[in-house]
Design a protein around this motif. Structure first.
Motif, short mmCIF file in Angstrom:
data_model
loop_
_atom_site.label_atom_id
_atom_site.label_comp_id
_atom_site.label_asym_id
_atom_site.label_seq_id
_atom_site.Cartn_x
_atom_site.Cartn_y
_atom_site.Cartn_z
N VAL A 152 -26.90 -13.66 22.28
CA VAL A 152 -27.19 -12.37 21.67
C VAL A 152 -28.11 -11.54 22.57
O VAL A 152 -27.92 -10.33 22.70
CB VAL A 152 -27.82 -12.56 20.27
N LEU A 153 -29.06 -12.17 23.21
CA LEU A 153 -29.97 -11.43 24.09
C LEU A 153 -29.37 -11.21 25.48
O LEU A 153 -29.52 -10.14 26.06
CB LEU A 153 -31.29 -12.19 24.23
N LEU A 154 -28.70 -12.21 26.01
CA LEU A 154 -28.22 -12.13 27.39
C LEU A 154 -27.05 -11.18 27.56
O LEU A 154 -27.02 -10.41 28.51
CB LEU A 154 -27.83 -13.52 27.88
N GLY A 198 -42.28 -11.39 42.28
CA GLY A 198 -42.14 -11.98 40.95
C GLY A 198 -40.71 -12.39 40.65
O GLY A 198 -40.46 -13.49 40.16
N LEU A 199 -39.76 -11.51 40.96
CA LEU A 199 -38.36 -11.85 40.73
C LEU A 199 -37.91 -12.99 41.64
O LEU A 199 -37.14 -13.86 41.22
CB LEU A 199 -37.47 -10.62 40.94
N ALA A 200 -38.40 -13.00 42.87
CA ALA A 200 -38.04 -14.09 43.80
C ALA A 200 -38.59 -15.43 43.30
O ALA A 200 -37.89 -16.44 43.35
CB ALA A 200 -38.57 -13.78 45.19
N VAL A 201 -39.83 -15.44 42.82
CA VAL A 201 -40.42 -16.68 42.31
C VAL A 201 -39.63 -17.18 41.11
O VAL A 201 -39.34 -18.38 40.99
CB VAL A 201 -41.91 -16.46 41.96
N LEU A 202 -39.26 -16.28 40.21
CA LEU A 202 -38.48 -16.68 39.03
C LEU A 202 -37.11 -17.23 39.43
O LEU A 202 -36.67 -18.26 38.91
CB LEU A 202 -38.31 -15.51 38.07
N ALA A 203 -36.44 -16.54 40.36
CA ALA A 203 -35.12 -17.00 40.79
C ALA A 203 -35.20 -18.35 41.50
O ALA A 203 -34.41 -19.25 41.21
CB ALA A 203 -34.47 -15.95 41.69
N LEU A 204 -36.16 -18.50 42.40
CA LEU A 204 -36.30 -19.76 43.12
C LEU A 204 -36.73 -20.90 42.20
O LEU A 204 -36.29 -22.03 42.35
CB LEU A 204 -37.29 -19.60 44.28
N SER A 249 -29.64 -19.19 31.65
CA SER A 249 -29.90 -17.88 31.07
C SER A 249 -31.07 -17.20 31.75
O SER A 249 -31.05 -15.99 31.96
CB SER A 249 -30.14 -18.00 29.56
N GLY A 250 -32.09 -17.96 32.14
CA GLY A 250 -33.22 -17.37 32.84
C GLY A 250 -32.83 -16.78 34.18
O GLY A 250 -33.23 -15.66 34.51
N VAL A 251 -32.02 -17.50 34.93
CA VAL A 251 -31.56 -16.98 36.22
C VAL A 251 -30.66 -15.76 36.01
O VAL A 251 -30.73 -14.79 36.78
CB VAL A 251 -30.85 -18.09 37.03
N ALA A 252 -29.85 -15.77 34.97
CA ALA A 252 -29.00 -14.60 34.68
C ALA A 252 -29.85 -13.39 34.31
O ALA A 252 -29.56 -12.26 34.73
CB ALA A 252 -28.02 -14.94 33.57
N PHE A 253 -30.90 -13.60 33.51
CA PHE A 253 -31.81 -12.49 33.17
C PHE A 253 -32.49 -11.94 34.43
O PHE A 253 -32.64 -10.73 34.57
CB PHE A 253 -32.88 -12.94 32.17
#
Length: 176
Positions: free
Chosen positions: A46-48, A83-89, A148-152
């Motif tokens: 629903v969120l993604l 920040g986005l790089a840290v989350l993706a990695l 889902s986190g990587v997709a977000f």
């Protein structure tokens, strides 16, 4: 970049961060008090779906190639990029750490006080102990949260890059 791009990218980045952090928390000893897998899956879909679909639509409507999208992303402030790089990695590291952890078992479920999971090698459902059920359930939740986190995070990347492209098309000076 317009405020709608910033809000959309921020929401996607925050949801990605929450998903990745929850995935990492499943690595701690014990079980997390997360909702059952079906409820968590429904919430993620629903969120993604709307966040990712609108992010990709914004990027596709710009009609640009990948190289230009990367150049636009490089115009975003360094802290946001980092920040986005840290989350993706971090999400990718979780994927590699989780590969084959529970072997061939997935889709854990409880029925009538007994615990079952789908065994991919036997192509059927097998009965499990409660401890093994908890481990399989946690692995399922971890992989779902990580994906889902990587997709977000990918959606945040797409939206912020599209916002920078829109700003550049309008010839507006960057707002930093």
């Amino acid at each position: 970049m317009g405020w709608s791009f910033k809000v959309h990218g921020g929401v996607a980045a925050v949801l990605g961060a929450v998903s990745v952090v929850l995935a990492w928390l499943t690595r701690l000893p014990g079980t997390l008090p997360l909702p059952e897998e079906t409820g968590l899956l429904a919430l993620m879909v629903v969120l993604l779906f709307p966040v990712l679909a609108t992010a990709l639509a914004r990027l596709v409507l710009m009609r640009v190639d990948k190289a230009l999208v990367w150049q636009a992303f490089r115009c975003i402030p360094g802290k946001v990029q980092a920040g986005l790089a840290v989350l993706a990695l971090s999400g990718m590291a979780m994927v590699f750490l989780s590969l084959g952890q529970e072997g061939n078992l997935q889709s854990a479920e409880a029925r009538g006080g007994r615990y079952f999971a789908f065994d991919t090698t036997a192509r059927g459902t097998v009965e499990l102990s409660r401890e093994r059920y908890q481990a399989v359930l946690e692995t399922d939740q971890r992989s779902m949260l990580t994906m889902s986190g990587v997709a977000f995070v990918g959606a945040a990347y797409a939206v912020l890059a599209a916002g920078e492209l829109r700003r550049a098309d309008r010839g507006v000076a960057p707002s930093r």
